[in-house]
Design a protein around this motif. Sequence first.
Motif, mmCIF file in Angstrom:
data_model
loop_
_atom_site.group_PDB
_atom_site.id
_atom_site.type_symbol
_atom_site.label_atom_id
_atom_site.label_comp_id
_atom_site.label_asym_id
_atom_site.label_seq_id
_atom_site.Cartn_x
_atom_site.Cartn_y
_atom_site.Cartn_z
ATOM 1 N N VAL A 228 9.078 4.907 -12.240
ATOM 2 C CA VAL A 228 8.159 5.115 -11.114
ATOM 3 C C VAL A 228 6.899 4.272 -11.297
ATOM 4 C CG1 VAL A 228 6.708 6.819 -9.944
ATOM 5 C CG2 VAL A 228 9.050 7.405 -10.597
ATOM 6 N N ALA A 229 6.399 4.193 -12.521
ATOM 7 C CA ALA A 229 5.211 3.382 -12.786
ATOM 8 C C ALA A 229 5.473 1.910 -12.518
ATOM 9 C CB ALA A 229 4.749 3.581 -14.230
ATOM 10 N N ALA A 230 6.635 1.421 -12.911
ATOM 11 C CA ALA A 230 6.969 0.015 -12.699
ATOM 12 C C ALA A 230 7.094 -0.313 -11.215
ATOM 13 C CB ALA A 230 8.270 -0.325 -13.426
ATOM 14 N N VAL A 231 7.761 0.571 -10.468
ATOM 15 C CA VAL A 231 7.939 0.348 -9.035
ATOM 16 C C VAL A 231 6.605 0.375 -8.301
ATOM 17 C CG1 VAL A 231 8.936 1.332 -6.934
ATOM 18 C CG2 VAL A 231 10.296 1.210 -9.027
ATOM 19 N N ASN A 232 5.673 1.184 -8.783
ATOM 20 C CA ASN A 232 4.390 1.358 -8.104
ATOM 21 C C ASN A 232 3.245 0.633 -8.804
ATOM 22 O OD1 ASN A 232 4.727 3.689 -5.882
ATOM 23 N ND2 ASN A 232 6.069 4.122 -7.622
ATOM 24 N N PHE A 233 3.586 -0.314 -9.672
ATOM 25 C CA PHE A 233 2.523 -0.977 -10.435
ATOM 26 C C PHE A 233 1.559 -1.735 -9.524
ATOM 27 C CE2 PHE A 233 0.750 -4.504 -12.942
ATOM 28 C CZ PHE A 233 0.144 -3.768 -13.948
ATOM 29 N N ARG A 234 2.090 -2.477 -8.558
ATOM 30 C CA ARG A 234 1.258 -3.198 -7.585
ATOM 31 C C ARG A 234 1.761 -2.870 -6.184
ATOM 32 N NH1 ARG A 234 -1.613 -7.972 -9.375
ATOM 33 N NH2 ARG A 234 -1.068 -9.074 -7.470
ATOM 34 N N VAL A 235 0.968 -2.084 -5.490
ATOM 35 C CA VAL A 235 1.322 -1.659 -4.131
ATOM 36 C C VAL A 235 0.267 -2.200 -3.182
ATOM 37 C CG1 VAL A 235 1.661 0.314 -2.609
ATOM 38 C CG2 VAL A 235 2.486 0.411 -4.963
ATOM 39 N N GLY A 236 0.708 -2.749 -2.070
ATOM 40 C CA GLY A 236 -0.230 -3.276 -1.096
ATOM 41 C C GLY A 236 -1.239 -2.235 -0.642
ATOM 42 N N ASN A 237 -2.482 -2.636 -0.494
ATOM 43 C CA ASN A 237 -3.533 -1.712 -0.063
ATOM 44 C C ASN A 237 -4.591 -2.484 0.718
ATOM 45 O OD1 ASN A 237 -5.351 -2.947 -1.976
ATOM 46 N ND2 ASN A 237 -4.429 -1.684 -3.582
ATOM 47 N N PRO A 238 -5.494 -1.794 1.416
ATOM 48 C CA PRO A 238 -6.492 -2.483 2.242
ATOM 49 C C PRO A 238 -7.391 -3.440 1.474
ATOM 50 C CG PRO A 238 -6.365 -0.158 2.827
ATOM 51 C CD PRO A 238 -5.540 -0.331 1.596
ATOM 52 N N ARG A 239 -7.623 -3.162 0.199
ATOM 53 C CA ARG A 239 -8.483 -4.045 -0.597
ATOM 54 C C ARG A 239 -7.847 -5.406 -0.816
ATOM 55 N NH1 ARG A 239 -11.604 -2.083 -6.103
ATOM 56 N NH2 ARG A 239 -12.631 -4.056 -6.617
ATOM 57 N N ALA A 240 -6.524 -5.459 -0.755
ATOM 58 C CA ALA A 240 -5.823 -6.733 -0.954
ATOM 59 C C ALA A 240 -6.191 -7.762 0.106
ATOM 60 C CB ALA A 240 -4.317 -6.500 -0.955
ATOM 61 N N ASP A 241 -6.619 -7.291 1.274
ATOM 62 C CA ASP A 241 -6.970 -8.194 2.368
ATOM 63 C C ASP A 241 -8.411 -8.687 2.288
ATOM 64 O OD1 ASP A 241 -4.429 -7.814 3.448
ATOM 65 O OD2 ASP A 241 -5.063 -6.029 4.551
#
Length: 453
Positions: free
Chosen positions: A396-409
């Motif tokens: 679960v940690a590996a799958v969710n290590f980098r998840v798109g979020n508003p700060r990415a923009d």
Amino acid sequence: MGDAGGRGGAALTATRRPDARPAPPTAARALFVAPAAARSGGWGGLALATAAAVAGAALQLLRQPGAGALDSVWAEDGTVFLSEALRQGPLTALTTSYAGYYHAVPRLLGGIAALVPADAAAAVLAVEAALAVALLAVLVYVASAAHLAAPLSRVLVSAAILVVPVGQAEVLNSIANFHWYGLYALFWVLIWTPRTRSGRAVAVVVTILVVASDILSVVFVPLVLWRAFRPADGPRRDRHGVVLAGALALGVAVHLAGLLTGSSGRQLSPDPVRAVASYLLRAVPAPLVGERWLGGEIDARWLVLAAVAWLAVGAVVLLAFARLTGPAWPLAIAAALHGAALYILPVFLSGTAAPRYAVAPALLVVTALVALLQPAGGTRARKAPLYALAVVLALVAAVNFRVGNPRADGPSWREEVTHARATCAPGATALIPVAPRDETPPWLARIPCGRLT
């Protein structure tokens, strides 16, 4: 006639069973147990802890996709904590409440960022936030030693802080959201019994800082009062527990004083049904599924995955009841109860199930599961359930290590500062946009033009 100290006394002594087992420890003794021995790692241990904190901070920074953590500023980090430290000064800002309570740690970190050149403020804020969370992870690893003997168990409850798979739209590398991690660490600090004076000092300082950063620390009042005023196990009371109780009471009193005097306030929309339902559907499944698979809205897939997560929790409980593991019941129950309270209380009061509310509860769910899956023996078969949990959490940690979020923009902090520097008039204040973009009203950091030169 024989005397009481002669044959009669000897006869009484002879009737005792020398091989009688001592009474099992009470729940309080099991929960507030001290490490078996005071072991100091010396300079080597300090170096290892420092390296772990640096590595943990780097891991946190790497989790932010898109614009990156070092060239973006999140919402309140810029609009509230950096801006007010520049406008009011760090000490005055420290006594200013926001959103209904005081924020000691974010105010202190914002004050540090206000001392550096404006170009570097984004990087300083991100590194401060990442390092603070990494230090909490190291602290939990140390504090859990008396409860979880196996290094794997201690790694699971501490490393989970660095890779928590929920709330990434808001909490990553953000000083404003330090307290969600801090509440989890506070649980461990309040049940920790350090044998060294330095350890006790760290516990008290962390308690003061976390409690002074979030009024939700009131959830721990029953725990700390139980510790401080429970019947003494020996000739002396738990003096460290009394000090912790005093530190927590002082911090909570400051928050309450702000509310009572009108220095702070917050609009409430109580919703008990949403609070309980959201805990069952969001907080408990979160660490076992992660936000990438759960998605953003509760739908049929979410319900199925939540049901699978609850089946896994049920299986763990059955293993513990069947004595196929060596469960640490006091720790598991305490973690589960405090996790539920830390989630249900803010959702109940606000009527909103914000993803960030699930961070500390999700970590306490992990703690409860690890406590229930403690091996009953040294064989591999006895350790298999704990290994299985470790595999699930790692996946679960590996799958969710980098998840798109508003700060990415973005926006890019360096680009916005450069633009503001070119257009800023002497004596004026620059309004620098920060993440998230396109919100009404916009999030803006207010930087005096004199600080941009």
